[in-house]
Design a protein around this motif. Structure first.
Motif, mmCIF file in Angstrom:
data_model
loop_
_atom_site.group_PDB
_atom_site.id
_atom_site.type_symbol
_atom_site.label_atom_id
_atom_site.label_comp_id
_atom_site.label_asym_id
_atom_site.label_seq_id
_atom_site.Cartn_x
_atom_site.Cartn_y
_atom_site.Cartn_z
ATOM 1 N N ILE A 396 0.829 -1.115 -0.102
ATOM 2 C CA ILE A 396 0.048 -0.030 -0.044
ATOM 3 C C ILE A 396 1.021 1.291 0.052
ATOM 4 O O ILE A 396 1.852 1.355 0.660
ATOM 5 C CB ILE A 396 -0.816 -0.016 1.249
ATOM 6 C CG1 ILE A 396 -1.863 -1.032 1.072
ATOM 7 C CG2 ILE A 396 -1.625 1.192 1.333
ATOM 8 C CD1 ILE A 396 -2.717 -1.360 2.505
ATOM 9 N N ILE A 397 0.396 1.981 -0.870
ATOM 10 C CA ILE A 397 1.357 3.569 -0.797
ATOM 11 C C ILE A 397 0.085 4.497 -0.216
ATOM 12 O O ILE A 397 -0.853 4.642 -1.046
ATOM 13 C CB ILE A 397 1.695 3.973 -2.291
ATOM 14 C CG1 ILE A 397 2.543 2.891 -2.880
ATOM 15 C CG2 ILE A 397 2.460 5.241 -2.240
ATOM 16 C CD1 ILE A 397 3.023 3.128 -4.376
ATOM 17 N N PRO A 398 0.491 5.026 0.783
ATOM 18 C CA PRO A 398 -0.789 5.991 1.434
ATOM 19 C C PRO A 398 -1.050 7.151 0.560
ATOM 20 O O PRO A 398 -0.310 7.673 -0.074
ATOM 21 C CB PRO A 398 -0.039 6.638 2.733
ATOM 22 C CG PRO A 398 0.990 5.464 3.035
ATOM 23 C CD PRO A 398 1.386 4.669 1.835
ATOM 24 N N GLU A 404 2.533 -1.049 -4.767
ATOM 25 C CA GLU A 404 3.901 -1.480 -4.984
ATOM 26 C C GLU A 404 3.941 -3.142 -5.232
ATOM 27 O O GLU A 404 3.006 -3.590 -4.543
ATOM 28 C CB GLU A 404 5.021 -1.345 -3.918
ATOM 29 C CG GLU A 404 5.439 0.180 -3.862
ATOM 30 C CD GLU A 404 6.451 0.275 -2.666
ATOM 31 O OE1 GLU A 404 7.599 0.604 -3.075
ATOM 32 O OE2 GLU A 404 6.035 0.430 -1.375
ATOM 33 N N ASN A 405 4.795 -3.563 -5.929
ATOM 34 C CA ASN A 405 4.940 -5.016 -6.108
ATOM 35 C C ASN A 405 6.169 -5.572 -5.445
ATOM 36 O O ASN A 405 7.337 -5.518 -5.727
ATOM 37 C CB ASN A 405 5.159 -5.450 -7.680
ATOM 38 C CG ASN A 405 5.092 -6.581 -7.855
ATOM 39 O OD1 ASN A 405 5.417 -7.628 -7.270
ATOM 40 N ND2 ASN A 405 4.782 -7.164 -9.174
ATOM 41 N N LEU A 406 5.744 -5.968 -4.012
ATOM 42 C CA LEU A 406 7.055 -6.202 -3.041
ATOM 43 C C LEU A 406 7.134 -7.733 -3.026
ATOM 44 O O LEU A 406 6.292 -8.596 -3.477
ATOM 45 C CB LEU A 406 6.709 -5.831 -1.718
ATOM 46 C CG LEU A 406 6.280 -4.291 -1.569
ATOM 47 C CD1 LEU A 406 5.807 -4.194 -0.163
ATOM 48 C CD2 LEU A 406 7.480 -3.229 -1.883
ATOM 49 N N VAL A 407 8.299 -7.983 -2.651
ATOM 50 C CA VAL A 407 8.751 -9.402 -2.154
ATOM 51 C C VAL A 407 9.146 -9.587 -0.864
ATOM 52 O O VAL A 407 10.254 -8.736 -0.571
ATOM 53 C CB VAL A 407 9.711 -10.128 -3.143
ATOM 54 C CG1 VAL A 407 10.195 -11.532 -2.675
ATOM 55 C CG2 VAL A 407 9.174 -10.233 -4.589
ATOM 56 N N GLY A 423 4.427 -9.579 14.226
ATOM 57 C CA GLY A 423 5.744 -8.517 14.126
ATOM 58 C C GLY A 423 5.731 -8.107 12.677
ATOM 59 O O GLY A 423 6.408 -6.945 12.588
ATOM 60 N N LEU A 424 4.955 -8.773 11.868
ATOM 61 C CA LEU A 424 5.116 -8.235 10.431
ATOM 62 C C LEU A 424 3.625 -7.537 10.050
ATOM 63 O O LEU A 424 2.751 -8.280 10.445
ATOM 64 C CB LEU A 424 5.282 -9.350 9.431
ATOM 65 C CG LEU A 424 6.696 -9.984 9.744
ATOM 66 C CD1 LEU A 424 6.857 -11.277 8.702
ATOM 67 C CD2 LEU A 424 7.845 -8.921 9.538
ATOM 68 N N ASP A 425 3.752 -6.465 9.387
ATOM 69 C CA ASP A 425 2.394 -5.792 9.008
ATOM 70 C C ASP A 425 2.032 -6.455 7.657
ATOM 71 O O ASP A 425 2.024 -5.665 6.548
ATOM 72 C CB ASP A 425 2.750 -4.294 8.778
ATOM 73 C CG ASP A 425 1.356 -3.579 8.568
ATOM 74 O OD1 ASP A 425 0.377 -4.290 8.389
ATOM 75 O OD2 ASP A 425 1.327 -2.563 7.827
ATOM 76 N N ILE A 426 2.082 -7.504 7.642
ATOM 77 C CA ILE A 426 1.572 -8.410 6.194
ATOM 78 C C ILE A 426 0.286 -9.062 6.717
ATOM 79 O O ILE A 426 0.208 -10.227 7.334
ATOM 80 C CB ILE A 426 2.517 -9.186 5.818
ATOM 81 C CG1 ILE A 426 3.828 -8.250 5.325
ATOM 82 C CG2 ILE A 426 2.252 -10.038 4.758
ATOM 83 C CD1 ILE A 426 5.155 -9.008 4.954
ATOM 84 N N LEU A 427 -0.843 -8.826 5.904
ATOM 85 C CA LEU A 427 -2.006 -9.504 5.915
ATOM 86 C C LEU A 427 -2.499 -10.180 4.917
ATOM 87 O O LEU A 427 -2.073 -10.126 3.770
ATOM 88 C CB LEU A 427 -3.119 -8.528 6.433
ATOM 89 C CG LEU A 427 -2.936 -7.686 7.635
ATOM 90 C CD1 LEU A 427 -3.852 -6.296 7.644
ATOM 91 C CD2 LEU A 427 -3.227 -8.515 8.924
ATOM 92 N N LYS A 447 0.611 -5.317 2.460
ATOM 93 C CA LYS A 447 1.484 -4.692 3.428
ATOM 94 C C LYS A 447 1.113 -3.299 3.443
ATOM 95 O O LYS A 447 0.969 -2.529 2.518
ATOM 96 C CB LYS A 447 2.879 -4.815 3.202
ATOM 97 C CG LYS A 447 3.924 -4.251 4.084
ATOM 98 C CD LYS A 447 5.326 -4.729 3.518
ATOM 99 C CE LYS A 447 6.378 -3.755 4.865
ATOM 100 N NZ LYS A 447 7.854 -4.101 4.656
ATOM 101 N N GLY A 448 1.207 -2.796 5.003
ATOM 102 C CA GLY A 448 1.063 -1.407 5.084
ATOM 103 C C GLY A 448 -0.493 -1.322 5.734
ATOM 104 O O GLY A 448 -0.778 0.052 5.827
ATOM 105 N N TYR A 449 -1.313 -2.220 5.771
ATOM 106 C CA TYR A 449 -2.733 -2.119 6.193
ATOM 107 C C TYR A 449 -2.712 -1.853 7.594
ATOM 108 O O TYR A 449 -3.572 -1.095 8.285
ATOM 109 C CB TYR A 449 -3.738 -2.961 5.569
ATOM 110 C CG TYR A 449 -5.035 -2.757 5.931
ATOM 111 C CD1 TYR A 449 -5.710 -1.989 5.005
ATOM 112 C CD2 TYR A 449 -5.838 -3.265 6.975
ATOM 113 C CE1 TYR A 449 -7.017 -1.573 5.051
ATOM 114 C CE2 TYR A 449 -7.355 -3.031 6.855
ATOM 115 C CZ TYR A 449 -7.813 -1.969 6.248
ATOM 116 O OH TYR A 449 -9.003 -2.008 6.195
#
Lengths: 577, 577
Positions: A396-398, A404-407, A423-427, A447-449
């Motif tokens: 997510i880009i606020p 973004e296409n992340l790995v 511990g990780l912001d990955i849903l 990521k980022g939510y």
């Protein structure tokens, strides 16, 4: 106009009959000359008869020197974005001085096809607000997800003749125009044959592509970013709608390109507005005031919001204060900053002090209720097997609908299934097909939510409006999805297996018949819970952000009901890189 | 527009097909932004594709830096006033850069009714010039003389649906509007039902009468006299046509009322033009150049002559240089003073250096030829018995169509019949009904025509176009009338029983198929004879003056086929006071 009305108007002018209403002592905004003059306005049978204070009238209203200006026209909007039914939307925007809208029911038609067109026509019939529709040109918007309907030329042909359908809606498929794809040209042909208009949507389209776009008589664009783009579109005969919506805004960016010589070719539109921004900032009045504040001559700004839109959309009966036109007008204490003190539609006072006097009548949305045809869904469908600890993740880009296409490194359980790591912001995020009972479920990661524990689901998910759900565990996610299926759609939040709150959108999963104030308060409460109890960071909107995560025409990585989609490569992709 | 054309245009823009023509190195006049930009114009299938110099083309024309502007539009004209058939008129005005006219065949319809409408449609079909017609709203213009036809609402309804009939022609009967006369309202209803326009003609109409006039959606006026009148009409939603005809001109009078903010509501028209003034001064180009010369921004003046008229008359396919529009354009070396160096229609070069390349094809005007149904006419019908030596006399006012109502001493013979006195400038004038064989002849007296010996007759006699004849003796007058009957109409001069010259107007007695140059030379020769051999003073036009002597709606004293008419009293009157 007909002979009977014309005769009545003449008779009032000539003193042989009484007007229904005479508004005296006004400063009338003349959008043709772009000046103001002092006079009176008399009304009979819903239309303006004369400027003379001397006509006989049954009732007189002293405007006490206020400005009398035409009702405002929104040149392009999607009513669905307000979450409101046409009636509730009418109540909201009429109070702000908007008396006519050109609406493209693109969202609801992606859910319910021609039933949605019929519902929108029926539900907008006879409202105080005049609602004209453009037939959505791009249903579905993409082949990469499953929408509720496919509307081809035969569907356009079936509806475009309706007197309140002004033409073909925003042609988002500009690559299809440049390629002259037959199924696109067939839709244009329907508009040509019916003698109707075609709206545009052409971000970044330029040079020969723009020539091609204009050459097939696409008449408007609301997607300009710069004054130069505005000039280029006007040069090709297009009207440019300056947009001031909740999220997308270009009025101030484009104004430097507007001058006395081309001002007649611009209009205002909102495109997409949430009820909150309409209630807090205004609607078309807000755009007009912004433009005036930035230095546009008030009469020119008002003309853009009235006459120009009426001219563009060939609404010969409105758009100005003049004999023979509809008596849709606003009384405002100022012209430098217009405020719809009192709003008249067809000569009747309908709103005062920003409040509608009598709510509009709703119609039952039978054919577009309970639009939830979801097959074989249960918690198990949300399992996400991974071949390694490295996975593709939507970033997510606020403040943006681009991702973004992340790995990222993620956790797996013994069976190789994704598990949430505090511990990780990955849903986990999933798109559940809801239109045709295909049983499609696409699952990915985001990521980022920022949510710590729970799930959020919504049936507003551009443009196909499948159910999108994000969550920290499969159980909460499944509860959220089932809640939406049970309620016919909306937005819901779940934690620890329990529904925290649901904002129900019973009309196609997109809109509700509840009034704007109720919706406003519900959404405020929903945001409070999302930002508080669920921990979503304040720099993103918890619901609108989700609504764009399935839109596979905006980069870079999205989730659709058919799986993870790499927009840059324009193909489905594997979760493991 | 249709799918096929749209696809061709797109294909040219995108480089998949060749343009028919590419005009490079032009300064393109952008009437939307009112600016000029450098570029190219490519044409395929008669329409503009792109501004790019890089499209492929079969043929390229280097414009050598000239201005490329849209073909000009005459917003209101009567082709009949040129004495030319539509084909000959096309040849004349196209060479001046006019590519579209909105013509009201009021004159010929007064002679031949619906046959005249059909002829005008047929004769203007497929010409280089695009001819749109307005159905004449006022046939007959008055009850006080006998016209060839009575066109009521049923006639309007029969023709208004034609694709080249844009609506109802200039509504001269403004008292009929103010009174909401049923037969007038019935005509308006035809336009309302057909969704077509209504043109205006409202000299001196103001205040509540103007409100009433605008309230019934009369959309234009070309009869303004002052900037204030222009502003008042624009304020009420009307377009104002600035008129530069042979006799009636108001461009310079009205320009002070035109500014950046209302310029989009004005157009140009010629109304009535003689071939001479078109050949010597120009047509719409003349009006544009006058306006520019008086300080109007050139791009605004050009927009008035193109885009504004196209917008007013809803001609969506023209009025600008833009992709998708008709390739009707002019190359001019200057924008400060436009000269139609080369004129292109549908992308084809049709005129160069003020000359048409190929004369337009004429059609045979069978149904509107030989329109001379005159019964029981001979010299004896011109006898004028007087009860005394004092008689009412029509007094010519040089340069005006208004006359004086004089009482003069005249000579009578032994039988009490008027005889011409060489020492008095008082001639006999007669109107001979020519449409229905009624045998009507009205005889009166006229002062100020100056002719010493002979007769002049014309079948152009507004608005009923009976034969009007003036003369010093009954024999010459009778010869003149019989000459017109024999030739099917026109203008003739007789002296000593012999026809000196006849300008034949074989089409309804109003127009000819001969070319403009021939007509110009004939009329020059006719004037030479009238001013020389017949002694008509140079401060009056010998033929146009006569043409208005039977028009009983313009003061003060006129002759009709039913007798002498006192316009001020609005009743027939006796020759002896």
């Amino acid at each position: 106009m007909d002979k009977k009305l014309a005769t009545r108007l003449i008779d009032v002018c000539e003193g042989r009959a009484e007007a229904d209403l005479l508004v005296t002592n006004c400063k009338i905004v003349d959008v043709f000359n772009k000046t103001v003059f002092e006079g009176a306005v008399s009304v009979v049978d819903g239309h303006i008869a004369s400027f003379s204070p001397e006509v006989k009238a049954k009732r007189t209203l002293d405007a006490k020197g206020r400005y009398l200006l035409p009702g405002l026209i929104d040149a392009h909007c999607h009513i669905e974005s307000s979450h409101l039914s046409p009636a509730a939307y009418s109540d909201l925007v009429v109070a702000k001085g908007t008396t006519t809208v050109i609406a493209d029911p693109h969202e609801i038609c992606n859910v319910a096809g021609l039933d949605a067109m019929r519902y929108m026509l029926l539900a907008s019939e006879g409202l105080p607000l005049s609602v004209y529709l453009m037939f959505p040109s791009c249903v579905p918007a993409t082949d990469s997800e499953h929408a509720g309907a496919v509307l081809l030329a035969d569907s356009v042909a079936a509806m475009i003749g309706h007197e309140r359908v002004l033409g073909l809606g925003e042609m988002m498929n500009y690559p299809g125009i440049a390629a002259a794809l037959p199924f696109v040209m067939d839709k244009l042909e329907c508009a040509y044959q019916a003698g109707k208009l075609i709206d545009g949507h052409a971000p970044d389209v330029k040079d020969r592509d723009l020539d091609a776009y204009a050459a097939c008589r696409i008449r408007t664009d609301h997607e300009c970013s710069t004054p130069e783009e505005l000039t280029e579109r006007i040069r090709r005969g297009m009207y440019v709608a300056l947009r001031q919506g909740t999220a997308c805004r270009n009025v101030l960016d484009l104004l430097p390109g507007v001058n006395a010589d081309n001002a007649s070719r611009v209009m205002f539109c909102t495109d997409d507005c949430q009820p909150q921004s309409i209630m807090e900032n205004g609607h078309i009045d807000y755009a007009v005031n912004l433009a005036i504040g930035a230095g546009m001559k008030p009469e020119r700004a008002i003309a853009a919001a009235t006459l120009n839109a009426a001219t563009c959309y060939r609404l010969a009966d409105r758009g100005a204060i003049a004999p023979g036109l509809r008596a849709d007008f606003i009384l405002s204490p100022s012209i430098e900053h217009i405020v719809a003190d009192e709003v008249f539609i067809s000569g009747n006072l309908v709103a005062q002090g920003g409040r509608i006097l009598k709510p509009a009548a709703h119609i039952r949305p039978e054919k577009v209720s309970g639009m939830m045809d979801v097959a074989s869904f249960d918690e198990s469908r949300l399992a996400l097997p991974l071949k390694s600890d490295r996975a593709r993740v939507i970033g997510i880009i606020p403040g943006s609908v681009v991702t973004e296409n992340l790995v990222e490194e993620v956790r797996r359980d013994a069976d190789g299934l994704f598990v949430h790591d505090d511990g990780l912001d990955i849903l986990k995020i999933a798109s559940i097909e809801r239109h045709h009972g295909t049983g499609n479920v696409g699952v990915g990661l985001i990521k980022g939510y920022g949510m710590k524990r729970g799930a959020v689901a919504t049936s507003i998910s551009h443009d196909s409006h499948n159910i999108i759900v994000v969550g920290s565990d499969d159980k909460d996610m499944a509860v959220a999805v089932k809640e939406l299926i049970a309620t016919g759609g909306g937005i819901t939040m779940v934690q620890d297996g329990k529904v925290l709150m649901t904002h129900t959108l019973e009309i196609a999963g997109l809109m509700t018949d509840r009034d704007a104030h109720t919706v406003y308060e519900e959404l405020a409460k929903m945001h409070e819970i999302a930002y508080g109890q669920l921990g979503v960071p304040k720099d993103i909107d918890p619901f609108m952000t989700l609504s764009f995560m399935a839109l596979p025409v905006i980069p870079a990585l999205k989730i659709t009901d058919s799986g993870l989609f790499d927009v840059t490569a324009f193909s489905f992709t594997d979760i493991n890189p």
